[in-house]
Design a protein around this motif. Structure first.
Motif, mmCIF file in Angstrom:
data_model
loop_
_atom_site.group_PDB
_atom_site.id
_atom_site.type_symbol
_atom_site.label_atom_id
_atom_site.label_comp_id
_atom_site.label_asym_id
_atom_site.label_seq_id
_atom_site.Cartn_x
_atom_site.Cartn_y
_atom_site.Cartn_z
ATOM 1 N N VAL A 27 13.768 -2.232 0.875
ATOM 2 C CA VAL A 27 13.310 -2.611 2.364
ATOM 3 C C VAL A 27 12.499 -3.907 2.348
ATOM 4 C CG1 VAL A 27 11.750 -1.941 4.299
ATOM 5 C CG2 VAL A 27 13.161 -0.340 3.456
ATOM 6 N N VAL A 28 11.739 -3.942 1.276
ATOM 7 C CA VAL A 28 10.930 -5.325 0.919
ATOM 8 C C VAL A 28 12.010 -6.370 0.667
ATOM 9 C CG1 VAL A 28 9.486 -6.530 -0.773
ATOM 10 C CG2 VAL A 28 8.977 -4.275 0.221
ATOM 11 N N CYS A 29 13.021 -6.076 -0.247
ATOM 12 C CA CYS A 29 14.079 -7.102 -0.322
ATOM 13 C C CYS A 29 14.823 -7.444 0.752
ATOM 14 C CB CYS A 29 14.896 -6.606 -1.611
ATOM 15 S SG CYS A 29 13.934 -6.485 -3.035
ATOM 16 N N LEU A 30 15.036 -6.577 1.641
ATOM 17 C CA LEU A 30 15.741 -6.757 2.878
ATOM 18 C C LEU A 30 15.186 -7.505 3.899
ATOM 19 C CD1 LEU A 30 18.075 -3.621 3.282
ATOM 20 C CD2 LEU A 30 18.805 -5.787 2.302
ATOM 21 N N PHE A 31 13.910 -7.408 3.999
ATOM 22 C CA PHE A 31 12.970 -8.112 4.843
ATOM 23 C C PHE A 31 12.420 -9.215 4.347
ATOM 24 C CE2 PHE A 31 13.741 -3.901 6.763
ATOM 25 C CZ PHE A 31 14.258 -4.044 8.136
ATOM 26 N N THR A 32 11.902 -9.893 5.317
ATOM 27 C CA THR A 32 11.011 -11.242 4.638
ATOM 28 C C THR A 32 9.561 -10.926 4.547
ATOM 29 O OG1 THR A 32 12.583 -12.747 5.716
ATOM 30 C CG2 THR A 32 10.413 -13.909 5.097
ATOM 31 N N VAL A 33 9.053 -10.621 3.479
ATOM 32 C CA VAL A 33 7.524 -10.421 3.424
ATOM 33 C C VAL A 33 6.892 -11.220 2.191
ATOM 34 C CG1 VAL A 33 7.689 -8.056 4.227
ATOM 35 C CG2 VAL A 33 7.747 -8.373 1.673
ATOM 36 N N ASN A 34 5.698 -11.686 2.068
ATOM 37 C CA ASN A 34 5.345 -12.361 1.015
ATOM 38 C C ASN A 34 5.187 -11.400 -0.202
ATOM 39 O OD1 ASN A 34 2.951 -13.418 -0.691
ATOM 40 N ND2 ASN A 34 3.356 -14.872 0.701
ATOM 41 N N LEU A 35 6.093 -11.811 -1.087
ATOM 42 C CA LEU A 35 6.075 -10.993 -2.485
ATOM 43 C C LEU A 35 4.859 -11.030 -3.455
ATOM 44 C CD1 LEU A 35 9.907 -11.603 -3.567
ATOM 45 C CD2 LEU A 35 8.841 -9.696 -2.370
ATOM 46 N N SER A 36 4.045 -12.167 -3.388
ATOM 47 C CA SER A 36 2.862 -12.182 -4.194
ATOM 48 C C SER A 36 1.654 -11.081 -3.681
ATOM 49 C CB SER A 36 2.378 -13.636 -4.061
ATOM 50 O OG SER A 36 3.255 -14.651 -4.549
ATOM 51 N N ILE A 37 1.529 -11.117 -2.418
ATOM 52 C CA ILE A 37 0.580 -10.408 -1.646
ATOM 53 C C ILE A 37 1.100 -8.852 -1.821
ATOM 54 C CG2 ILE A 37 -0.392 -9.507 0.513
ATOM 55 C CD1 ILE A 37 -0.396 -12.620 1.049
ATOM 56 N N LEU B 136 1.087 -1.355 -0.019
ATOM 57 C CA LEU B 136 0.120 0.005 -0.059
ATOM 58 C C LEU B 136 0.841 1.229 -0.150
ATOM 59 C CD1 LEU B 136 -3.187 0.583 1.017
ATOM 60 C CD2 LEU B 136 -1.639 1.755 2.507
ATOM 61 N N PHE B 137 1.898 1.295 0.645
ATOM 62 C CA PHE B 137 2.692 2.332 0.760
ATOM 63 C C PHE B 137 3.733 2.802 -0.606
ATOM 64 C CE2 PHE B 137 6.594 4.287 3.633
ATOM 65 C CZ PHE B 137 6.106 5.725 3.297
ATOM 66 N N ILE B 138 3.793 1.630 -1.252
ATOM 67 C CA ILE B 138 4.492 1.687 -2.412
ATOM 68 C C ILE B 138 3.579 2.256 -3.301
ATOM 69 C CG2 ILE B 138 4.807 -0.533 -3.224
ATOM 70 C CD1 ILE B 138 7.701 -0.047 -3.974
ATOM 71 N N GLY B 139 2.488 1.603 -3.433
ATOM 72 C CA GLY B 139 1.355 2.013 -4.300
ATOM 73 C C GLY B 139 0.777 3.250 -4.342
ATOM 74 N N ILE B 140 0.844 4.072 -3.273
ATOM 75 C CA ILE B 140 0.454 5.393 -3.282
ATOM 76 C C ILE B 140 1.414 6.393 -3.516
ATOM 77 C CG2 ILE B 140 -1.504 4.999 -1.577
ATOM 78 C CD1 ILE B 140 0.203 6.257 0.651
ATOM 79 N N LEU B 141 2.755 6.043 -3.725
ATOM 80 C CA LEU B 141 3.628 6.885 -3.962
ATOM 81 C C LEU B 141 3.956 7.080 -5.450
ATOM 82 C CD1 LEU B 141 6.535 6.069 -1.569
ATOM 83 C CD2 LEU B 141 5.378 8.238 -1.735
ATOM 84 N N PRO B 142 4.316 8.397 -5.940
ATOM 85 C CA PRO B 142 4.464 8.402 -7.387
ATOM 86 C C PRO B 142 6.024 7.655 -7.473
ATOM 87 C CG PRO B 142 4.126 10.485 -6.603
ATOM 88 C CD PRO B 142 4.115 9.551 -5.429
ATOM 89 N N LEU B 143 6.242 7.303 -8.965
ATOM 90 C CA LEU B 143 7.269 6.421 -9.034
ATOM 91 C C LEU B 143 8.700 7.273 -8.908
ATOM 92 C CD1 LEU B 143 8.720 3.998 -10.059
ATOM 93 C CD2 LEU B 143 8.616 4.816 -11.994
ATOM 94 N N GLY B 144 9.427 6.993 -8.183
ATOM 95 C CA GLY B 144 10.625 8.015 -7.633
ATOM 96 C C GLY B 144 11.730 7.195 -6.974
ATOM 97 N N ILE C 169 13.570 2.862 -2.714
ATOM 98 C CA ILE C 169 14.064 2.746 -1.232
ATOM 99 C C ILE C 169 13.133 1.752 -0.532
ATOM 100 C CG2 ILE C 169 14.257 3.907 0.982
ATOM 101 C CD1 ILE C 169 15.329 6.336 -0.333
ATOM 102 N N ILE C 170 11.753 1.890 -0.664
ATOM 103 C CA ILE C 170 10.733 0.765 -0.027
ATOM 104 C C ILE C 170 10.921 -0.463 -0.745
ATOM 105 C CG2 ILE C 170 8.340 0.358 0.100
ATOM 106 C CD1 ILE C 170 7.881 3.374 0.276
ATOM 107 N N LEU C 171 11.313 -0.628 -1.971
ATOM 108 C CA LEU C 171 11.480 -1.892 -2.788
ATOM 109 C C LEU C 171 12.726 -2.366 -2.186
ATOM 110 C CD1 LEU C 171 10.804 -1.493 -6.615
ATOM 111 C CD2 LEU C 171 9.988 -3.123 -4.995
#
Length: 163
Positions: free
Chosen positions: A46-56, A29-37, A42-44
């Motif tokens: 963070v997602v790669c560094l932490f264990t989150v479900n990538l499909s969701i 949701l956070f990355i979806g509301i931000l314009p591309l930049g 940076i959020i991507l």
């Protein structure tokens, strides 16, 4: 599309931590509301560094990007009111790091503030909803006749291959 749906169902029905799913929803949701930049990347990271479900994460990102087409203008006008503060405007315009993150743009600033405000509540609520789904809904769904019919279909065989 069926593969992505099967991966989401697998994540919901598996023993994956509910917080991994909750953070995937919140960060998507956070990355979806931000314009591309740069903030997006940076959020991507963070997602790669932490264990989150990538499909969701990717599904929520796509859905939120679509919804932002509707809500971008009201969010920008709301942020415009915030940006009328002279000291904030000076800080955003003169700090190089904030300029690099494009926080001097009203849409980016509003999206970033909204994302930060929603990050923890969405992660907590998503985690809670996944727990409730697993306790209350999952066992009842498995007993339905339509579920037993779906288990005989090609979709279920694809779902089983992912296990």
């Amino acid at each position: 599309m069926l593969t992505l749906l099967a991966k989401i169902l697998k994540a919901l029905n598996s023993q994956t931590s509910t917080w991994q799913i909750g953070w995937a929803v919140a960060l998507g949701l956070f990355i979806g509301i931000l314009p591309l930049g740069l903030l997006t990347f940076i959020i991507l990271l963070v997602v790669c560094l932490f264990t989150v479900n990538l499909s969701i994460f990717f599904v929520i990102w796509g859905l939120t990007k679509g919804l932002m087409l509707l809500f971008a203008e009201p969010l920008e006008s709301l942020t415009w009111q915030l940006a009328q503060n002279e000291s904030l405007l000076t800080l955003l315009a003169q700090t190089e790091t904030l300029q690099l993150l494009h926080l001097h743009h009203t849409l980016t600033l509003g999206s970033f503030i909204l994302g930060l405000c929603l990050l923890l509540p969405i992660a907590w609520l998503s985690s809670l909803l996944v727990k409730q789904y697993r306790v209350r809904v999952m066992s009842k769904i498995e007993k339905l006749k339509i579920t037993q019919m779906l288990k005989a279909s090609s979709f279920f065989s694809l779902y089983q291959k992912l296990n």
